[in-house]
Motif scaffolding. Structure first.
Motif, mmCIF file in Angstrom:
data_model
loop_
_atom_site.group_PDB
_atom_site.id
_atom_site.type_symbol
_atom_site.label_atom_id
_atom_site.label_comp_id
_atom_site.label_asym_id
_atom_site.label_seq_id
_atom_site.Cartn_x
_atom_site.Cartn_y
_atom_site.Cartn_z
ATOM 1 N N GLY A 102 0.816 -1.206 0.000
ATOM 2 C CA GLY A 102 0.000 0.000 0.000
ATOM 3 C C GLY A 102 0.848 1.253 0.000
ATOM 4 O O GLY A 102 2.072 1.195 0.039
ATOM 5 N N ASN A 103 0.183 2.385 -0.062
ATOM 6 C CA ASN A 103 0.859 3.678 -0.097
ATOM 7 C C ASN A 103 0.802 4.334 1.274
ATOM 8 O O ASN A 103 -0.268 4.520 1.826
ATOM 9 C CB ASN A 103 0.151 4.590 -1.101
ATOM 10 N N PHE A 104 1.973 4.651 1.800
ATOM 11 C CA PHE A 104 2.000 5.309 3.103
ATOM 12 C C PHE A 104 2.155 6.812 2.930
ATOM 13 O O PHE A 104 2.915 7.277 2.083
ATOM 14 C CB PHE A 104 3.153 4.771 3.944
ATOM 15 N N VAL A 105 1.395 7.548 3.730
ATOM 16 C CA VAL A 105 1.498 9.007 3.703
ATOM 17 C C VAL A 105 1.723 9.476 5.143
ATOM 18 O O VAL A 105 1.070 8.997 6.065
ATOM 19 C CB VAL A 105 0.202 9.633 3.145
ATOM 20 N N ARG A 106 2.681 10.357 5.286
ATOM 21 C CA ARG A 106 2.970 10.905 6.622
ATOM 22 C C ARG A 106 2.318 12.284 6.756
ATOM 23 O O ARG A 106 2.596 13.191 5.960
ATOM 24 C CB ARG A 106 4.488 11.042 6.807
ATOM 25 N N LEU A 107 1.432 12.430 7.723
ATOM 26 C CA LEU A 107 0.825 13.737 7.990
ATOM 27 C C LEU A 107 1.607 14.413 9.103
ATOM 28 O O LEU A 107 1.996 13.771 10.071
ATOM 29 C CB LEU A 107 -0.627 13.593 8.448
ATOM 30 N N VAL A 108 1.823 15.699 8.936
ATOM 31 C CA VAL A 108 2.555 16.445 9.960
ATOM 32 C C VAL A 108 1.626 17.500 10.546
ATOM 33 O O VAL A 108 1.046 18.304 9.828
ATOM 34 C CB VAL A 108 3.815 17.108 9.365
ATOM 35 N N PHE A 109 1.447 17.438 11.846
ATOM 36 C CA PHE A 109 0.626 18.451 12.537
ATOM 37 C C PHE A 109 1.564 19.358 13.315
ATOM 38 O O PHE A 109 2.235 18.898 14.241
ATOM 39 C CB PHE A 109 -0.352 17.779 13.504
ATOM 40 N N ASN A 110 1.630 20.610 12.895
ATOM 41 C CA ASN A 110 2.551 21.490 13.620
ATOM 42 C C ASN A 110 1.838 22.626 14.322
ATOM 43 O O ASN A 110 2.347 23.717 14.471
ATOM 44 C CB ASN A 110 3.646 22.007 12.684
ATOM 45 N N GLY A 111 0.629 22.336 14.752
ATOM 46 C CA GLY A 111 -0.077 23.321 15.563
ATOM 47 C C GLY A 111 -0.788 24.372 14.744
ATOM 48 O O GLY A 111 -1.293 25.346 15.294
ATOM 49 N N ASP A 112 -0.854 24.176 13.418
ATOM 50 C CA ASP A 112 -1.551 25.162 12.600
ATOM 51 C C ASP A 112 -3.030 24.814 12.448
ATOM 52 O O ASP A 112 -3.813 25.606 11.964
ATOM 53 C CB ASP A 112 -0.902 25.248 11.205
#
Lengths: 220, 343
Positions: free
Chosen positions: B263-273
């Motif tokens: 499968g395809n992995f996607v990394r989400l980044v949460f930086n407080g926005d």
């Protein structure tokens, strides 16, 4: 064997033994307690490190501790005579007993004081305690239960030393055991003295442990 | 902080502490510079061995700095005589992880102890100790010995003891690390209350993020004997710049672990926005296809989300693209990781 006179002799011996033991222990603590405290305080991890004092004191204590008591007893007879005015009898025996017991007491005290939690000492220093305040208000009171257990140990050890002094006319139960039991081959008298010594040790140890337990606020 | 004004109560300047043994020298603190302001709650966070406990001990000179200055209330602590130092220490309260109460004294007499050291009369000391017992909510425990108290109660007695001489600063060395989460909360609440009520400056040393988040206004991050970041808690925790800070703030994110799967992995980044809301659930509902969460390490600070999450996306290229478009619309940064990823 249990003539009226023998009972009187035994009671007198008991009195002498208790007198020698209690007086020697008292004087040994007057000398040994401060020495034990100095050993802990001047240790390199102590609150007032002082290597020369610590090492010289430690060496003197080790030397005195390694001399067998009977040899010490004989070797210092001139000194004993100087202090006590005589070299025989129970008062004279107190002198070598103190010299043998004070270094022992110093080590026992050192062991007890070293049990005090390092963090509590640090907390006291953080509150602005001086070295003397830490000693008086923290080290001694916090180690009190252990010091009392050590006192019982010292009393019983000094009692057994005092019995040895019987060999050189030191008086007390030890002298009776040797004079009647050993020299006159009255084995039952010797056994009786040993039994009395055992009972005294049991009583000292029992009372010591009981007081130490009562004094310890960590348990109840 | 209502009590904070912008003059420093403690200034640490060029502080260095080296522990020398016969064979080697270990640098515990290297060129530390911190100003702690009147009335603030200042946090120092770091992993074990970073030097934070040595740092706090250099403030009241339980450890003597090898070089540098510690200026407390206008005076250089390192220049004081032994007697002056003892007096100065009475103005700096300290509490510890292990509480360090006198085990042979009851609660009341523990609180009287620093007053005794300062030469206060027994009567006045008892009166002050009773007030402090009330302040920390343990008036009924005056006669109890430490062995009869819980961890939280012991720390309350230790706090009362530290406050007895009306100190200007309260140093807390891992003060909540031996306590359960609920007790930790109540001790932190008490510290905050004392800070606001008495205006006492509080310095907190901890390895726990949540302690800093909960009560500190400013924080310094210490790693390998140096301060690597310092500033307002929100700023430092939202945008950690250094690797050491990131390691503390996203503890999982630094472990190098490769995962390989279909499968395809996607990394989400949460930086407080973005505000904390169910982004992934919304995406799944909008795009009509499920995703798996392969890894997640996110946390909320002040209602905003921080951290990262790795999703295993649908195989269908059209659905996959729709989801990426959704993330673009929501303004959430992501990385396409392909068929494997490194945590």
């Amino acid at each position: 064997m249990f003539s009226e006179q023998m009972i009187l002799v035994t009671l007198q011996g008991l009195g002498e033994s208790l007198y020698m033991t209690l007086l020697s222990t008292l004087v040994a603590y007057i000398i040994g307690l401060p020495l034990g405290l100095i050993l802990v305080v001047t240790d390199k991890n102590g609150i007032h490190p002082n290597a020369p004092v610590n090492q010289i004191l430690g060496a003197i204590i080790n030397i005195l501790r390694s001399v067998p008591f009977l040899i010490l007893l004989v070797a210092i007879i001139p000194f004993t005579r100087l202090i006590a005015g005589t070299s025989i009898g129970s008062t004279a025996t107190v002198v070598p007993l103190v010299i043998a017991a004070a270094p022992f007491v110093a080590r026992v005290v050192e062991g007890s004081i070293k049990e005090v939690d390092r963090g509590v000492i640090e907390a006291s220093l953080s509150m602005g305690a001086s070295t003397m305040q830490v000693v008086r208000k923290v080290l001694v009171p916090e180690a009190m239960p252990s010091l009392l257990t050590g006192l019982a140990l010292s009393l019983t050890t000094i009692l057994s030393y005092s019995a040895m002094a019987g060999f050189v006319a030191g008086g007390g139960l030890g002298a009776i055991a040797i004079n009647y039991g050993y020299y006159r081959k009255e084995t039952d008298i010797m056994l009786l003295m040993v039994v009395i010594l055992v009972i005294i040790v049991q009583v000292f140890q029992g009372i010591g442990n009981w007081i130490a337990r009562r004094a310890d606020k960590r348990i109840h | 902080m209502p009590n904070t004004d912008q003059t420093p109560i403690i200034q640490i300047k060029g502080l260095n502490k080296t522990f020398k043994s016969d064979a080697s020298a270990v640098v515990a603190l290297d060129d530390i510079n911190i100003d702690i302001m009147h009335g603030e709650i200042f946090g120092v966070i770091g992993l074990s061995g970073a030097g934070k406990s040595t740092l706090v001990r250099c403030i009241n000179l339980l450890e003597r700095p090898t070089a540098g200055q510690v200026i407390f209330d206008g005076r250089d602590m390192t220049q004081l005589s032994a007697k002056e130092l003892r007096r100065a220490r009475q103005s700096i309260g300290m509490i510890f992880q292990g509480f360090n109460l006198l085990m042979q004294r009851n609660a009341l007499d523990n609180i009287c102890f620093p007053l005794e050291l300062a030469g206060v009369s027994r009567k006045a000391a008892v009166k002050r100790a009773e007030e402090l017992l009330e302040t920390v909510g343990l008036s009924d425990k005056a006669k109890s010995y430490p062995s009869q108290l819980s961890g939280g109660q012991k720390q309350r007695i230790a706090i009362a003891r530290a406050l007895a001489n009306n100190p200007k600063v309260l140093l807390c060395d891992e003060a909540t690390s031996a306590l359960d989460p609920t007790t930790t909360q109540s001790i932190l609440a008490l510290l905050k209350e004392l800070n606001q009520k008495l205006g006492v400056t509080v310095v907190i040393i901890t390895h726990e993020m949540k302690v800093i988040e909960q009560i500190c206004s400013r924080v310094a991050i210490i790693a390998e004997s140096r301060i690597v970041e310092m500033g307002m808690v929100e700023d430092v925790f939202r945008h950690p710049k250094t690797a050491a800070a990131k390691k503390l703030i996203y503890p999982m994110g630094q472990q190098v672990e490769t995962f390989t799967g279909k499968g395809n992995f996607v990394r989400l980044v949460f930086n407080g926005d973005v505000t904390a809301r169910p982004i992934v659930a919304d995406m799944v509902l909008t795009c009509g296809a499920p995703v798996s969460i392969a890894f997640a390490d996110t946390k909320e600070i002040d209602g905003m989300t921080y951290g990262q999450m790795i999703l295993q996306m649908p195989d269908n290229p059209a659905t996959y693209q729709r989801m990426l478009n959704y993330l673009d619309d929501e303004g959430i940064p992501y990385n396409e990781e392909g068929e494997s990823y490194v945590q």
